[in-house]
Design an enzyme around this catalytic site. Structure first.
Site, PDB file in Angstrom:
ATOM      1  N   ASP A  36       0.831  -1.209   0.000  1.00  0.00           N
ATOM      2  CA  ASP A  36       0.000   0.000   0.000  1.00  0.00           C
ATOM      3  C   ASP A  36       0.864   1.256   0.000  1.00  0.00           C
ATOM      4  O   ASP A  36       1.376   1.675   1.043  1.00  0.00           O
ATOM      5  CB  ASP A  36      -0.893  -0.030   1.252  1.00  0.00           C
ATOM      6  CG  ASP A  36      -1.727   1.227   1.380  1.00  0.00           C
ATOM      7  OD1 ASP A  36      -2.200   1.516   2.512  1.00  0.00           O
ATOM      8  OD2 ASP A  36      -1.891   1.932   0.370  1.00  0.00           O
ATOM      9  N   ASP A 220      -1.843   5.601  -5.030  1.00  0.00           N
ATOM     10  CA  ASP A 220      -2.178   4.773  -3.879  1.00  0.00           C
ATOM     11  C   ASP A 220      -2.566   3.354  -4.301  1.00  0.00           C
ATOM     12  O   ASP A 220      -3.712   3.091  -4.669  1.00  0.00           O
ATOM     13  CB  ASP A 220      -3.341   5.423  -3.110  1.00  0.00           C
ATOM     14  CG  ASP A 220      -3.644   4.695  -1.815  1.00  0.00           C
ATOM     15  OD1 ASP A 220      -4.468   5.200  -1.025  1.00  0.00           O
ATOM     16  OD2 ASP A 220      -3.056   3.617  -1.591  1.00  0.00           O
TER      17      ASP A 220
HETATM   18  C1  LIG Z   1      -6.876  -0.809   4.156  1.00  0.00           C
HETATM   19  C2  LIG Z   1      -6.805   0.380   3.300  1.00  0.00           C
HETATM   20  C3  LIG Z   1      -5.654   0.906   2.696  1.00  0.00           C
HETATM   21  C4  LIG Z   1      -6.083   2.025   1.986  1.00  0.00           C
HETATM   22  C5  LIG Z   1      -5.266   2.940   1.122  1.00  0.00           C
HETATM   23  N1  LIG Z   1      -4.114   3.454   1.723  1.00  0.00           N
HETATM   24  N2  LIG Z   1      -7.417   2.141   2.173  1.00  0.00           N
HETATM   25  C6  LIG Z   1      -8.311   3.150   1.628  1.00  0.00           C
HETATM   26  N3  LIG Z   1      -7.867   1.126   2.983  1.00  0.00           N
END
Ligand SMILES: Cc1cc(CN)n(C)n1
Length: 331
Positions: A36, A220
């Site tokens: 992430d 992202d």
């Molecule tokens: C678990 C998770 C990771 C992210 C993006 N950074 N989101 C929106 N949710």
């Protein structure tokens, strides 16, 4: 060193997220984690996670690793943009992705996870690849896997080649020329407060004119969709028969059999096209004739997010040189 690892969609029906196999500890424990770039904590389902919150996920047991060390007195707690969250304590241990080994990686063990993590049984945790300034460990913030691995990588980079309903790859330490066509266009990154924040040069809807206007947002890999300013989003759905902004579904929906235009975004002089298939994200519920759009408004978030729907339309280089930059190429 260089290394590669698979990025596999967790659901065969739509690209909600991608997981990558990692090994932790001695002997190695393998978990499937969500890499992430929109956060900077490496956390895992663990032997500390209450059984009531674990539903099929692989867990990391530090007590079964001869190289684990408790990071005494350190805790973490994180909340993501989608409202999900987790918290717990911290160990250091051997941690590897694609053969790239970091000996003393901070591995954050979950003592509590929110319900959406419990129900997502194909994700065993996250590897934050944002900048370490975002790390939530207290009282001393910890370094990301990329920051720890960087000195041993042939080049201080990692790349994302995410694919539509197919397995892609994350590469570390090298740029695989076979994964893209043409040139890579690099643009500056603003590391404050700690995301891979860059500015797109504009957008176009279908074959319409390209609007050269700066769009600042974050790259992202942990977010499924693309979230952009309302003006852009309404311009897109104006071209979609039967599209409405649904309060009940929480975003733009349309009949699944509607014809969707592609969405074009600019990086410098280069253009990237998100095909119609990516712009129809998923049926709002299984079998419904109503589909949820891959492009949604960022007005409720506060930042624009170039999530997987955009990233999988390109080969993306996260360049960790000083100053960091982000590179985009067609593929
Ligand atoms: C678990 C998770 C990771 C992210 C993006 N950074 N989101 C929106 N949710």
């Amino acid at each position: 060193d260089t290394g590669s690892a698979a990025a596999t969609p967790i659901d065969p029906r739509f690209d909600i997220a991608y997981v990558t196999p990692v090994t932790i500890g001695t002997p190695p424990q393998t978990l499937q984690l969500d890499l992430d770039t929109g956060s900077s904590d490496l956390w895992v389902f663990s032997s500390h996670t209450p059984a009531s919150q674990v539903r099929g996920q692989q867990i990391y047991s530090p007590d079964k690793s001869t190289t684990s060390k408790l990071l005494d007195g350190h805790t973490w707690s994180i909340r993501y943009g989608d409202g999900s969250g987790s918290r717990g304590n911290v160990y250091t241990d051997n941690f590897a992705i694609g053969g790239i080994m970091v000996e003393t990686q901070a591995v954050e063990t979950a003592e509590e996870v929110s319900s959406s993590f419990t129900t997502e049984d194909n994700i065993d945790g996250l590897v934050g690849l944002g900048f370490s300034t975002l790390n939530t460990v207290s009282p001393e913030g910890q370094l990301t896997f990329f920051d720890n691995a960087k000195p041993k990588l042939d080049a201080p980079v990692f790349t994302a080649d995410l694919k539509y309903m197919k397995e892609g790859t994350y590469d570390f330490g090298f740029i695989d020329e076979s994964k893209y066509t043409g040139e890579i266009t690099y643009v500056p990154v603003d590391t404050d407060p700690g995301y891979w924040t860059f500015t797109s040069s504009g957008y176009g809807v279908g074959s319409g004119t390209f609007s050269s206007s700066p769009i600042t947002g974050i790259a992202d890999t942990g977010t499924s969709l693309v979230y952009l300013p309302t003006a852009i989003v309404t311009a897109y759905y104006r071209q979609v028969e039967g599209a409405t902004n649904s309060r009940s579904y929480g975003g733009y929906v349309f009949p699944c059999n509607s014809t969707l235009p592609p969405f074009v975004f600019g990086i410098g002089e280069a253009k990237f096209t998100i095909p119609p298939s990516y712009m129809s994200y998923a049926a709002v519920t299984d079998g419904s004739p109503t589909c949820f759009g891959g492009l949604q408004s960022s007005s409720g978030i506060g930042i624009n997010i170039w999530g997987d729907v955009a990233l999988k339309a390109a080969f993306v280089v996260f360049n960790g040189e000083e100053p960091p930059t982000i590179g985009w190429a067609n593929k």
